[in-house]
Motif scaffolding. Structure first.
Motif, short mmCIF file in Angstrom:
data_model
loop_
_atom_site.label_atom_id
_atom_site.label_comp_id
_atom_site.label_asym_id
_atom_site.label_seq_id
_atom_site.Cartn_x
_atom_site.Cartn_y
_atom_site.Cartn_z
N THR A 36 16.35 24.31 9.85
CA THR A 36 15.40 25.42 9.91
C THR A 36 13.98 24.96 9.61
O THR A 36 13.75 23.93 8.99
N GLY A 37 13.05 25.77 10.10
CA GLY A 37 11.61 25.53 9.96
C GLY A 37 10.96 26.63 10.79
O GLY A 37 11.66 27.39 11.45
N ARG A 38 9.62 26.70 10.78
CA ARG A 38 9.01 27.80 11.55
C ARG A 38 8.78 27.43 13.01
O ARG A 38 8.85 28.29 13.89
N MET A 143 17.04 19.81 -4.52
CA MET A 143 15.68 20.34 -4.66
C MET A 143 14.71 19.19 -4.44
O MET A 143 14.66 18.24 -5.25
N ILE A 144 13.94 19.25 -3.36
CA ILE A 144 12.95 18.20 -3.14
C ILE A 144 11.71 18.55 -3.96
O ILE A 144 10.92 19.42 -3.61
N SER A 145 11.61 17.87 -5.10
CA SER A 145 10.47 18.04 -5.99
C SER A 145 9.45 16.98 -5.61
O SER A 145 9.13 16.79 -4.43
N ARG A 188 12.55 13.24 -6.68
CA ARG A 188 11.11 13.05 -6.94
C ARG A 188 10.59 11.89 -6.09
O ARG A 188 10.61 10.74 -6.52
N PRO A 189 10.10 12.22 -4.89
CA PRO A 189 9.45 11.16 -4.12
C PRO A 189 8.03 10.93 -4.63
O PRO A 189 7.41 11.83 -5.20
N GLY A 190 7.52 9.72 -4.39
CA GLY A 190 6.07 9.47 -4.50
C GLY A 190 5.50 9.68 -3.10
O GLY A 190 6.03 10.49 -2.34
N THR A 194 4.46 11.01 6.06
CA THR A 194 4.78 12.20 6.85
C THR A 194 3.45 12.95 7.09
O THR A 194 2.42 12.60 6.49
N PRO A 195 3.47 14.01 7.88
CA PRO A 195 2.23 14.79 8.08
C PRO A 195 1.83 15.64 6.86
O PRO A 195 0.89 16.43 6.93
N PHE A 196 2.54 15.47 5.75
CA PHE A 196 2.34 16.31 4.57
C PHE A 196 0.88 16.40 4.11
O PHE A 196 0.35 17.50 3.91
N1 LIG Z 1 5.08 13.39 1.94
C1 LIG Z 1 4.91 13.17 0.65
O1 LIG Z 1 4.10 12.30 0.26
C2 LIG Z 1 5.73 13.91 -0.37
C3 LIG Z 1 5.77 13.43 -1.68
C4 LIG Z 1 6.52 14.11 -2.64
C5 LIG Z 1 7.21 15.26 -2.29
N2 LIG Z 1 7.15 15.73 -1.01
C6 LIG Z 1 7.89 16.96 -0.70
O2 LIG Z 1 8.76 16.70 0.37
C7 LIG Z 1 9.03 17.91 1.07
C8 LIG Z 1 8.92 17.65 2.57
O3 LIG Z 1 7.60 17.27 2.86
P1 LIG Z 1 7.24 16.26 4.04
O4 LIG Z 1 6.50 15.14 3.44
O5 LIG Z 1 8.40 15.98 4.89
O6 LIG Z 1 6.14 17.15 4.79
P2 LIG Z 1 6.03 17.71 6.28
O7 LIG Z 1 6.31 16.60 7.25
O8 LIG Z 1 4.74 18.42 6.34
O9 LIG Z 1 7.24 18.74 6.38
C9 LIG Z 1 7.20 19.99 5.73
C10 LIG Z 1 8.28 20.85 6.32
O10 LIG Z 1 8.23 22.13 5.67
C11 LIG Z 1 8.29 23.14 6.65
N3 LIG Z 1 7.60 24.35 6.22
C12 LIG Z 1 6.31 24.46 5.76
N4 LIG Z 1 6.02 25.74 5.48
C13 LIG Z 1 7.14 26.45 5.76
C14 LIG Z 1 7.46 27.83 5.69
N5 LIG Z 1 6.59 28.75 5.26
N6 LIG Z 1 8.71 28.22 6.06
C15 LIG Z 1 9.60 27.32 6.51
N7 LIG Z 1 9.36 26.00 6.59
C16 LIG Z 1 8.14 25.58 6.23
C17 LIG Z 1 7.61 22.53 7.88
O11 LIG Z 1 8.12 23.12 9.06
P3 LIG Z 1 7.32 24.20 9.96
O12 LIG Z 1 5.88 23.81 9.93
O13 LIG Z 1 7.99 24.08 11.29
O14 LIG Z 1 7.61 25.50 9.30
C18 LIG Z 1 8.09 21.09 7.81
O15 LIG Z 1 9.32 20.95 8.48
C19 LIG Z 1 8.06 18.95 0.52
O16 LIG Z 1 8.73 19.80 -0.38
C20 LIG Z 1 7.02 18.11 -0.23
O17 LIG Z 1 6.45 18.82 -1.30
C21 LIG Z 1 6.44 15.08 -0.04
#
Ligand SMILES: NC(=O)c1ccc[n+]([C@@H]2O[C@H](COP(=O)([O-])OP(=O)(O)OC[C@H]3O[C@@H](n4cnc5c(N)ncnc54)[C@H](OP(=O)(O)O)[C@@H]3O)[C@@H](O)[C@H]2O)c1
Length: 269
Positions: A36-38, A143-145, A188-190, A194-196
């Protein structure tokens, strides 16, 4: 057959990054994944990848901050077998900006996605997780923290607060549901590639924080570590040496960490 064969795994935020990598990783091990995702097009692309590795996959788009969507998504995940072996609460968003200027409504929006949604989805999924635990001895909520779930740094106050709160809820939940065979794994990732960072809210026009000395991990590497931690039944996964060092310092060397974060604040002015 592997240990995760025919398990049902629901992954939020599966359209990108860590969620996408988890979907492919679990599919390779024979699990039925529910994604799931949007964004439907992005989800469809991941569905294609999962099928490409021979995975059975269901897809149900929705917004994790919307209760009706959460109810529908859990119902879809339970439809095939009534059981849910693994729920991965991965969807999340970043926020970079000084705590001096956090907009309250932004903070509420961030908490709605990063903190309230994972808790609520877990509540809705508990029955299905319980059925899986009865059938196979255990089920897991992931839980992805973040490293920011235990360490707050300059410009990361809002994001860290949402993950600190998620950690607290996860710790309470873990104790409350342990007797029913449902485990809670906090990850707990660092920094992960990703596009985060590009998608995060920024209030000061500056790019996201990259902590000094931290190796950037790939989403595939993190996903593989998560899947192994679920199989082992771990309670906490810190995905890199950087995260382990920061987490250790937060508990045993807090004054050293305060010195580092003050220097980071000086650099980000
Ligand atoms: N990347 C890092 O450096 C990093 C480090 C530590 C922790 N994290 C954690 O890892 C997790 C995944 O992040 P990622 O790095 O994989 O980032 P990402 O590539 O931006 O992915 C985020 C995902 O969340 C979904 N999402 C966002 N808003 C949403 C909403 N309102 N409803 C449903 N889905 C939603 C997005 O899908 P849609 O846009 O299609 O909804 C996307 O699939 C997050 O919880 C983040 O806090 C990331």
């Amino acid at each position: 057959m592997t240990e995760t064969s025919r398990q049902v795994v629901l992954i939020t935020g599966a359209s990108s990054g860590i969620g996408r990598a988890l979907a492919v990783g679990w599919a390779r091990r024979g699990a039925i994944t529910v994604l799931t995702g949007r964004h439907v097009e992005a989800l469809d692309a991941v569905v294609g990848e999962v099928r490409g590795v021979g995975g059975e996959v269901l897809c149900e788009a929705g917004d994790m901050t919307c209760e009706a969507d959460r109810v529908r998504i859990v119902a879809r995940a339970l439809a095939p077998t009534g059981r849910l072996d693994v729920l991965v609460n991965n969807a999340g968003r970043g926020y970079y900006g000084s705590a001096r200027t956090i907009v309250p409504a932004d903070l509420e929006g961030l908490f709605a996605l990063n903190t309230v949604a994972p808790l609520r989805l877990t509540q809705l999924a508990l029955e299905g997780l319980g059925h899986a635990a009865v059938a196979s001895g255990h089920a897991t909520v992931v839980m992805i923290s973040s490293v920011t779930g235990v360490v707050a740094a300059p410009r990361l106050g809002a994001y860290a607060a949402s993950k600190f709160a998620l950690e607290a809820l996860s710790a309470a939940l873990r104790a409350e549901i342990a007797a029913s065979g449902i485990r809670v794994l906090v990850v707990r990732p660092g920094p992960v590639d990703t596009p985060f960072r590009a998608r995060a809210t920024t209030t000061d026009g500056q790019p996201g924080v990259r902590p000094p000395g931290a190796r950037v991990q790939s989403a595939d590497e993190v996903a593989e570590l998560v899947i192994r931690a679920v199989v082992r039944g771990d309670a906490v996964l810190e995905t890199s040496a950087f995260v382990k060092a920061a987490s250790f310092a937060s508990r045993l060397m807090p004054s050293a960490l305060r010195w580092v974060t003050r220097r980071m604040a000086g650099r980000s002015k």
